[in-house]
Design a protein around this motif. Structure first.
Motif, short mmCIF file in Angstrom:
data_model
loop_
_atom_site.label_atom_id
_atom_site.label_comp_id
_atom_site.label_asym_id
_atom_site.label_seq_id
_atom_site.Cartn_x
_atom_site.Cartn_y
_atom_site.Cartn_z
N ILE A 162 1.10 -0.77 -0.25
CA ILE A 162 0.17 -0.41 -0.18
C ILE A 162 0.85 1.12 -0.11
CG2 ILE A 162 -1.55 -1.03 1.58
CD1 ILE A 162 -1.19 0.43 3.89
N ALA A 163 0.35 2.39 -0.87
CA ALA A 163 1.31 3.45 -0.96
C ALA A 163 0.94 4.66 -0.09
CB ALA A 163 0.96 4.22 -2.26
N ALA A 164 1.33 4.16 1.57
CA ALA A 164 0.18 5.20 2.08
C ALA A 164 0.68 4.85 3.74
CB ALA A 164 -1.48 5.22 2.15
N PRO A 165 0.71 5.69 4.86
CA PRO A 165 0.63 4.99 6.10
C PRO A 165 -0.19 4.44 6.58
CG PRO A 165 1.45 7.77 5.95
CD PRO A 165 0.49 7.51 4.51
N LEU A 166 0.68 3.23 8.00
CA LEU A 166 0.07 2.11 7.98
C LEU A 166 0.11 2.17 9.35
CD1 LEU A 166 -1.78 -0.31 7.64
CD2 LEU A 166 0.61 -1.83 8.13
N ASN A 167 -1.11 2.39 9.64
CA ASN A 167 -1.45 2.81 11.34
C ASN A 167 -2.02 0.85 11.95
OD1 ASN A 167 -4.15 4.19 12.98
ND2 ASN A 167 -2.04 3.35 13.79
N LEU A 168 -1.28 0.41 12.81
CA LEU A 168 -2.55 -0.05 13.38
C LEU A 168 -2.46 -0.56 15.51
CD1 LEU A 168 0.87 -3.12 12.56
CD2 LEU A 168 -1.09 -2.30 11.12
N MET A 169 -3.66 -1.58 15.29
CA MET A 169 -4.11 -0.57 16.49
C MET A 169 -3.38 -2.69 18.24
SD MET A 169 -7.48 -2.11 18.08
CE MET A 169 -8.43 -0.83 17.66
N SER A 170 -3.03 -1.29 18.95
CA SER A 170 -1.61 -2.76 20.00
C SER A 170 -2.59 -3.58 20.53
CB SER A 170 -1.52 -0.77 20.96
OG SER A 170 -0.89 -2.11 21.44
N VAL A 171 -2.18 -4.37 20.22
CA VAL A 171 -2.87 -5.79 20.96
C VAL A 171 -2.20 -6.68 21.75
CG1 VAL A 171 -4.60 -5.66 19.89
CG2 VAL A 171 -2.42 -6.92 19.08
N PRO A 172 -2.76 -7.41 22.63
CA PRO A 172 -1.12 -8.43 22.53
C PRO A 172 -0.20 -8.92 21.76
CG PRO A 172 -3.19 -9.08 23.87
CD PRO A 172 -3.54 -7.75 23.05
N GLY A 173 0.90 -8.57 22.35
CA GLY A 173 1.93 -9.26 21.34
C GLY A 173 2.12 -8.27 20.11
N LEU A 174 1.46 -7.11 20.07
CA LEU A 174 1.56 -6.41 19.21
C LEU A 174 1.54 -4.96 19.74
CD1 LEU A 174 2.09 -5.70 16.09
CD2 LEU A 174 -0.03 -4.28 16.46
N THR A 175 2.75 -4.42 20.56
CA THR A 175 3.40 -3.38 21.31
C THR A 175 4.32 -3.19 21.17
OG1 THR A 175 4.61 -5.15 23.45
CG2 THR A 175 2.17 -5.05 23.53
N SER A 176 5.44 -3.57 20.98
CA SER A 176 6.52 -2.83 20.79
C SER A 176 6.85 -1.33 19.50
CB SER A 176 7.92 -3.96 20.25
OG SER A 176 9.43 -3.04 20.44
N CYS A 177 7.30 -0.06 19.71
CA CYS A 177 6.69 1.06 18.68
C CYS A 177 8.52 0.84 17.55
CB CYS A 177 6.81 2.31 19.35
SG CYS A 177 5.56 2.40 20.22
N LYS A 178 9.50 0.41 18.97
CA LYS A 178 11.07 0.54 17.84
C LYS A 178 10.56 -1.01 16.73
CE LYS A 178 15.70 -0.70 18.54
NZ LYS A 178 15.43 -1.96 17.92
N LYS A 179 9.68 -1.73 17.06
CA LYS A 179 9.84 -2.97 16.38
C LYS A 179 8.97 -2.67 15.28
CE LYS A 179 8.20 -8.31 16.13
NZ LYS A 179 8.19 -9.42 17.33
N LEU A 180 7.24 -1.88 15.60
CA LEU A 180 6.93 -1.39 14.26
C LEU A 180 7.29 -0.48 13.11
CD1 LEU A 180 3.29 -1.84 16.84
CD2 LEU A 180 4.07 -3.30 15.08
N ARG A 181 8.23 0.38 14.14
CA ARG A 181 8.81 0.77 12.61
C ARG A 181 9.72 0.30 11.79
NH1 ARG A 181 10.92 3.94 18.02
NH2 ARG A 181 9.21 5.11 18.38
N GLU A 182 10.53 -0.43 12.62
CA GLU A 182 11.56 -1.48 11.66
C GLU A 182 10.37 -2.52 10.54
OE1 GLU A 182 13.38 -3.40 13.97
OE2 GLU A 182 14.62 -2.08 14.94
N LEU A 183 9.11 -2.79 10.31
CA LEU A 183 8.57 -3.26 10.04
C LEU A 183 8.02 -2.32 9.05
CD1 LEU A 183 6.72 -5.87 11.89
CD2 LEU A 183 8.80 -6.09 10.63
N GLY A 184 8.08 -0.76 9.15
CA GLY A 184 7.21 0.33 8.31
C GLY A 184 5.90 1.52 8.74
N VAL A 185 5.54 0.13 9.70
CA VAL A 185 4.59 1.06 10.15
C VAL A 185 4.44 2.43 10.96
CG1 VAL A 185 2.67 0.45 11.94
CG2 VAL A 185 3.25 -0.96 11.29
N LYS A 186 3.39 3.37 10.45
CA LYS A 186 3.80 4.89 10.87
C LYS A 186 2.79 5.28 12.43
CE LYS A 186 6.08 4.74 7.51
NZ LYS A 186 8.04 5.47 7.66
#
Length: 220
Positions: A162-186
């Protein structure tokens, strides 16, 4: 809260938290004017951009939803979260009308975060998310919000598609901002998690005070 352009803080409201704080369930159970007043209170007490979660738009027709978005822009809101509770073509038409109305009113930088629940509903999620994301961006969306997307490989795939900033919702197991940045999450949303955590703490403290007949824990 999140960071914009790596430097500027911003606040994104949660429909769940605002509704619960007023004694209502989530799901557009409160009147839109009540929501506007609560968001106006937030705006009056911060000096950073505020994005408002408006669920599906608080309206039964496109004209009402567009008017609602303009009301928020007029009081100083910088962006919205809006859900795709209708068919793809209908949502694209709605997003286009919102964007056109915003630009006509001078709000060219207004951020439209288009939410799609393809992963929550498990509807051919990767393909359907890609199709909807492209269509929503072409219709005026600034970013794409995909709650329920939490697998690392899926996140990588979606950010690449997708050609747009991706937004996710934090849930158990999806909590590390550092890791999400590395995955491309904005952008990472907390949903109602922070409100629920605070409510749980209040309940625990109240129960302890009642059972112990002692208030010392409030001052530890």
């Amino acid at each position: 809260m999140r960071r914009q352009n790596g430097a500027e803080e911003a606040i994104g409201t949660t429909s769940w938290g605002i509704a619960k704080s007023l004694g209502y369930p989530d799901g557009e159970a409160i009147e839109f004017d009540i929501l506007v007043n609560r968001i106006k209170t937030i705006l009056d007490h911060v000096n950073i951009p505020v994005s408002a979660d408006i669920e599906s738009g608080y309206g039964k027709d496109e004209e009402t939803i567009v008017e609602n978005v303009l009301k928020l822009a007029d009081i100083g809101v910088s962006g919205i979260n809006i859900e795709d509770s209708c068919k793809l073509n209908e949502q694209c038409m709605l997003l286009s009308k919102i964007r056109m109305a915003l630009e006509k009113s001078g709000y060219k930088d207004f951020y439209i975060n288009a939410r799609t629940d393809t992963y929550l509903l498990n509807i051919d999620p990767r393909n359907e998310t890609t199709v909807r994301a492209h269509a929503y961006v072409e219709s005026g969306a600034s970013g794409i919000f995909v709650p329920g997307l939490k697998d690392d490989n899926e996140i990588k795939a979606v950010t690449a598609l997708i050609a747009a900033p991706l937004n996710l919702m934090s849930v158990p197991g999806l909590t590390s901002c550092k890791k999400l940045r590395e995955l491309g999450v904005k952008r990472l949303s907390l949903g109602g998690a922070l409100y629920r955590k605070l409510q749980s703490l209040l309940d625990t403290c109240a129960a302890h005070i009642y059972e112990s007949q002692d208030t010392s824990l409030l001052f530890d």
